[in-house]
Design a protein around this motif. Sequence first.
Motif, short mmCIF file in Angstrom:
data_model
loop_
_atom_site.label_atom_id
_atom_site.label_comp_id
_atom_site.label_asym_id
_atom_site.label_seq_id
_atom_site.Cartn_x
_atom_site.Cartn_y
_atom_site.Cartn_z
N MET A 1 0.84 -1.19 0.00
CA MET A 1 0.00 0.00 0.00
C MET A 1 0.88 1.24 0.00
SD MET A 1 -2.85 1.16 2.81
CE MET A 1 -1.59 1.45 4.04
N ILE A 88 -3.66 0.75 -3.47
CA ILE A 88 -3.41 -0.63 -3.09
C ILE A 88 -2.94 -1.39 -4.32
CG2 ILE A 88 -4.48 -2.79 -2.33
CD1 ILE A 88 -6.31 -1.23 -0.58
N ASP A 89 -1.86 -2.11 -4.19
CA ASP A 89 -1.37 -2.96 -5.27
C ASP A 89 -1.99 -4.35 -5.17
OD1 ASP A 89 1.89 -1.52 -4.86
OD2 ASP A 89 0.35 -1.00 -6.35
N LYS A 91 -0.70 -7.13 -5.31
CA LYS A 91 0.10 -8.05 -4.50
C LYS A 91 -0.29 -7.97 -3.02
CE LYS A 91 3.97 -4.79 -4.14
NZ LYS A 91 3.67 -4.37 -2.76
N ASP A 92 -0.98 -6.89 -2.63
CA ASP A 92 -1.40 -6.74 -1.25
C ASP A 92 -2.73 -7.42 -0.95
OD1 ASP A 92 0.82 -5.14 -0.61
OD2 ASP A 92 -0.17 -3.38 -1.45
N SER A 93 -3.40 -7.95 -1.98
CA SER A 93 -4.71 -8.56 -1.78
C SER A 93 -4.65 -10.08 -1.84
CB SER A 93 -5.69 -8.05 -2.86
OG SER A 93 -6.94 -8.70 -2.75
N LYS A 94 -5.23 -10.71 -0.84
CA LYS A 94 -5.33 -12.17 -0.84
C LYS A 94 -6.56 -12.62 -1.64
CE LYS A 94 -3.05 -12.74 3.64
NZ LYS A 94 -3.21 -13.23 5.05
N THR A 128 -3.21 -1.65 -9.88
CA THR A 128 -3.12 -0.71 -8.76
C THR A 128 -4.49 -0.08 -8.58
OG1 THR A 128 -0.79 -0.23 -9.19
CG2 THR A 128 -2.00 1.36 -7.86
N GLU A 209 -10.26 -6.36 3.74
CA GLU A 209 -9.02 -5.77 3.24
C GLU A 209 -9.04 -4.25 3.10
OE1 GLU A 209 -7.48 -7.69 -0.23
OE2 GLU A 209 -7.57 -9.69 0.64
#
Length: 371
Positions: A1, A88-89, A91-94, A128, A209
């Motif tokens: 983030m 937020i990218d 890669k930051d999200s599950k 993004t 999230e």
Amino acid sequence: MKLINTINRAVALVMLSGMIWDATPAMAQIPIRDPHTPGYVTATELPDGTIPSADAYGNFIIGPTHTPAPESVVHDNVPQGMVYRFTIDSKDSKIYPGIAKDRNTFGTPDPANPASLIVTTSHPAPYTRQVAVYVPKQYVAGTAAPFIVGADGPDNLLFTVLDNLIAEGKVPPMIAISLGNGSGDAQGSERGLEYDTMNGTYAEFVETEILPIVEKQYNVKLTRDPNGRAAMGGSSGGSCALIMAWYHPEWYHRVLTYSGTYINQQWPYNPKIPGGAWEFHKSIIPNSKAKPLRIWMEVGDQDLYNPNVMRDDMHDWVVANENMAKALADKKYKYQFVFARNAKHVDGATKRQTLPEALEWLWKDYKPVKY
């Protein structure tokens, strides 16, 4: 983030969020629809330039003139909230690691099922996401605030309208969380996956999230009361708003949509919900016990009509929204449906005219819960 500079509402531009068309290469010429067409809901035609009352329920026709409401512009004498922005990218999200489809590709109808689109050009891809958080000047630190989650953000018009409505006492002081989508549009895209999928995943993404970041980063407390939570959006963002509340009514009771994409755009195909969001008015709402939802909707007389290569008769936005109004009326939902003359898909002038009243209507019966 990645955090971006905080900006003051006093210097924020009044802009309408650019909703993305749910279009395909086969987009047909869009006809102008008559709201009195046989089969459409019976609606009250209002004098040009007027809109329904925030106390009214049912179906209304407005236009063709759409003058911006006074609350749609910044007034220097009105307390202005703060807007915080971050990104937020993927890669930051599950939950949403990211997909995209190749540019200028649509898909091929399944020869055995015209309601199913085969998309072979969708693949994992990073994105993004932009997020804006509006905190009103009247927010009292430590108190649990009502809030609204908006799709296809950031939506600066929403923030301006809230400044004015809160100052006028027409809506409670509320926080607004305006989320950008994960890019692309329709089947095979990240935006389509998030907004058009008929399940609770997007609401779960927001709950797990996004909201924790908002509370921690900006020192606010968000209510857990579903009567104090709203979702809004236009086009697929509109269907997303209803999907959030439908699959998680324990989280959201209020829904506001412009040109809602209540059509067959879900992907991948789900045989249990074969028409995607078209099933809301075809089968889901008619065959379900009424949920505790309060719903405001709009559609334009020049809204989308896109038969495309699927030829499944489930890609007419006007018919879809008319059918939604019928389904909601039959189940005795609290709703207000506005048919706008001289209005296109997620029409900017119509939104500037109606958003203040729509928000006031949406929150009319709100009573905060103390805990």
